[in-house]
Write an enzyme that holds these catalytic residues in place. Structure first.
Site, mmCIF file in Angstrom:
data_model
loop_
_atom_site.group_PDB
_atom_site.id
_atom_site.type_symbol
_atom_site.label_atom_id
_atom_site.label_comp_id
_atom_site.label_asym_id
_atom_site.label_seq_id
_atom_site.Cartn_x
_atom_site.Cartn_y
_atom_site.Cartn_z
ATOM 1 N N PHE A 42 53.132 32.072 50.906
ATOM 2 C CA PHE A 42 53.317 33.412 50.329
ATOM 3 C C PHE A 42 53.281 33.260 48.812
ATOM 4 O O PHE A 42 53.979 32.394 48.267
ATOM 5 C CB PHE A 42 54.686 34.012 50.710
ATOM 6 C CG PHE A 42 55.031 35.211 49.852
ATOM 7 C CD1 PHE A 42 54.716 36.487 50.272
ATOM 8 C CD2 PHE A 42 55.631 35.053 48.602
ATOM 9 C CE1 PHE A 42 54.998 37.593 49.457
ATOM 10 C CE2 PHE A 42 55.912 36.150 47.789
ATOM 11 C CZ PHE A 42 55.600 37.418 48.223
ATOM 12 N N GLU A 43 52.504 34.097 48.165
ATOM 13 C CA GLU A 43 52.545 34.169 46.709
ATOM 14 C C GLU A 43 52.073 35.551 46.305
ATOM 15 O O GLU A 43 51.113 36.059 46.880
ATOM 16 C CB GLU A 43 51.535 33.194 46.060
ATOM 17 C CG GLU A 43 51.837 31.739 46.167
ATOM 18 C CD GLU A 43 50.723 30.858 45.573
ATOM 19 O OE1 GLU A 43 49.532 31.186 45.717
ATOM 20 O OE2 GLU A 43 51.065 29.851 44.955
ATOM 21 N N ILE A 44 52.766 36.139 45.329
ATOM 22 C CA ILE A 44 52.161 37.241 44.585
ATOM 23 C C ILE A 44 52.125 36.732 43.157
ATOM 24 O O ILE A 44 53.139 36.236 42.652
ATOM 25 C CB ILE A 44 52.994 38.538 44.692
ATOM 26 C CG1 ILE A 44 53.051 39.015 46.149
ATOM 27 C CG2 ILE A 44 52.393 39.634 43.798
ATOM 28 C CD1 ILE A 44 53.901 40.260 46.368
ATOM 29 N N HIS A 68 51.308 24.365 42.356
ATOM 30 C CA HIS A 68 51.556 25.686 41.754
ATOM 31 C C HIS A 68 52.968 25.774 41.182
ATOM 32 O O HIS A 68 53.190 26.346 40.109
ATOM 33 C CB HIS A 68 51.399 26.795 42.805
ATOM 34 C CG HIS A 68 49.973 27.086 43.163
ATOM 35 N ND1 HIS A 68 49.619 28.094 44.032
ATOM 36 C CD2 HIS A 68 48.811 26.506 42.778
ATOM 37 C CE1 HIS A 68 48.306 28.127 44.162
ATOM 38 N NE2 HIS A 68 47.794 27.177 43.420
#
Ligand SMILES: Nc1nc2c(ncn2[C@@H]2O[C@H](COP(=O)(O)OP(=O)(O)OP(=O)(O)O)[C@@H](O)[C@H]2O)c(=O)[nH]1
Ligand SMILES: [Mg+2]
Length: 427
Positions: free
Chosen positions: A313-315, A350
């Site tokens: 999950f990433e925004i 990241h």
């Protein structure tokens, strides 16, 4: 007999009169929506706007965020002939129809997938649409190292309320770079297979991690966007999200976000921190003031504590990933070869970038995005909080405050108050 017949006639007249009164009341004083002559189409064939079968008349729903979004969508519904699918590069601004009541963000969902992932990714899409995107209609980019087949494209397009895009990954982003010694890489895989390190023997997993670390945001289909939300197959979303998360990121000056955090398997990244140190020495100008080093290291940067945000999950902000700082960072890591000589995952890659290149308050914890990716769950702490958002996760499954989660560290670093009841969820 005659008296009996008269009574029957009186009853009939009475009943007739009653029916007439009821008829006039119902047709003159109760406002009814007009019967639709044509169904309002969302741009995809044959579906009515409300999801109800054409001709089904329903009372007007109360005004909510969702209905406002739907109403303006109806006003600007694209013509049936405009394609919802695109294979061939960025769409012009004419196709990004503003469908929410407010400003529309330049944002997209993005999924890396194989054709064989179809029946798992559709589960994720359903959840994302039901809990969020049916109110906002953001686009969705699919990327693959092989061409997507027709079934994949048709099924995913039918489920997504925004426009869909399907892209092929260029070979140089999914292959061994020239400087990699492929014999050495093979020996590493054989060794990791023996040591039973998860995905340790896989070549494709390594290409995937390198691609997610350094290239997905460079794909031509992604160039047109500023914000992304990464979605993987088989995830769950457990709560309603009634606001635009991309707008939230922009308005609160956030560049990266997470819902789950944990410790990485040490065996997969033995020299990652050495590479990070080389980068720091070569490019001190890229290290942010007031950064999130405290989340990553317990000794001021000497060693890595293996904490990372879980990147399935990433925004996040694509311009940040395309910045000179992130480019220099990724190039150093890629040069050192750990994607192939070890098994560096995109999550620690990241996370370390977010921790060093961003200010710590540019990283956001989305407590209200209740989420599952095997085997961990983020279920917001606090019953009232969950009820307000119609959550369907079991709070007992919440991973946030368990010993293997790093989320406590994030709260401590930012001096955030932990929610009431967190102690009861620690074991
Ligand atoms: N096109 C393509 N996509 C891949 C490949 N391998 C993985 N993916 C995608 O990359 C993402 C991450 O892969 P996963 O297999 O979910 O990796 P993971 O989350 O570490 O492991 P799981 O616990 O198995 O989910 C998913 O969206 C996959 O669909 C591949 O070889 N080709
Ligand atoms: Mg996965």
């Amino acid at each position: 007999m005659a008296a009996g017949s008269a009574r029957i006639v009186r009853y009939i007249l009475f009943a007739f009169f009653g029916i007439m009164v009821l008829y006039f009341m119902s047709s003159s004083s109760i406002p009814r929506p007009p019967l639709p002559t044509t169904s309002v189409l969302k741009g995809d064939q044959g579906k009515t706007h409300s999801g109800a079968p054409a001709g089904d008349v329903q009372a007007p729903p109360p005004l909510t965020v969702e209905n406002v979004a739907d109403a303006s969508n109806a006003a600007s519904a694209p013509a049936l002939t405009s394609p919802k699918q695109s294979n061939d590069g960025p769409s012009g601004p004419a196709q990004s129809v503003a469908e929410t009541s407010g400003e529309r963000m330049n944002a997209t969902f993005v999924t890396l997938a194989r054709n064989s992932d179809l029946w798992e990714i559709v589960k994720s899409i359903r959840q994302v649409e039901d809990r969020f995107n049916r109110k906002f209609h953001y686009d969705w980019v699919f990327l693959n190292d092989k061409p997507f087949d027709t079934a994949f494209k048709n099924v995913t397009t039918s489920l997504i309320s925004g426009k869909t895009h399907y892209g092929l990954i260029p070979e140089e982003h999914w292959s061994f770079p020239e400087h990699i010694d492929t014999d050495r890489a093979r020996r590493v895989r054989e060794d990791m297979a023996q040591r039973k390190i998860i995905y340790g023997d896989s070549i494709s997993y390594r290409h995937m991690c390198r691609f997610e670390s350094g290239f997905f945001f460079q794909h031509p289909l992604m160039q047109q966007f500023e914000w992304y939300w990464r979605v993987e197959p088989s995830i769950e979303l457990y709560c309603d999200i009634n606001y635009d998360t991309f707008k939230f990121m922009r308005d609160h000056n956030k560049k990266y976000s997470f819902v789950l955090s944990l410790y990485e398997y040490v065996e997969t990244i033995p020299t990652l921190w050495d590479s990070v140190k080389t980068f720091k020495n070569n490019h001190p100008e890229h290290i942010a003031e007031d950064n999130g080093m405290k989340f990553l290291s317990d000794d001021g940067g000497e060693t890595y504590n293996h904490c990372h945000f879980w990147s399935n999950f990433e925004i996040g902000n694509l311009n940040w990933l395309r910045s000179q700082a992130y480019t220099d960072y990724f190039n150093q890591l890629d040069k050192d070869g750990g994607f192939f000589y070890e098994r560096w995952g995109d999550a620690p890659v990241h996370s370390i970038a977010a921790g060093l290149l961003l200010k710590k308050d540019e990283i956001h914890f989305f407590n209200d995005i209740a989420y599952y990716h095997v085997p961990f769950t983020h279920c917001p702490t606090g019953e009232q909080y969950r009820l307000e958002r119609k959550c369907h996760c079991n709070p007992k499954d919440n991973f946030d405050w368990k010993g293997y989660s790093c989320t406590s560290r994030f709260f401590d670093m930012n001096h955030l108050e932990k929610p009431q009841g967190y102690k009861d969820q620690q074991d």
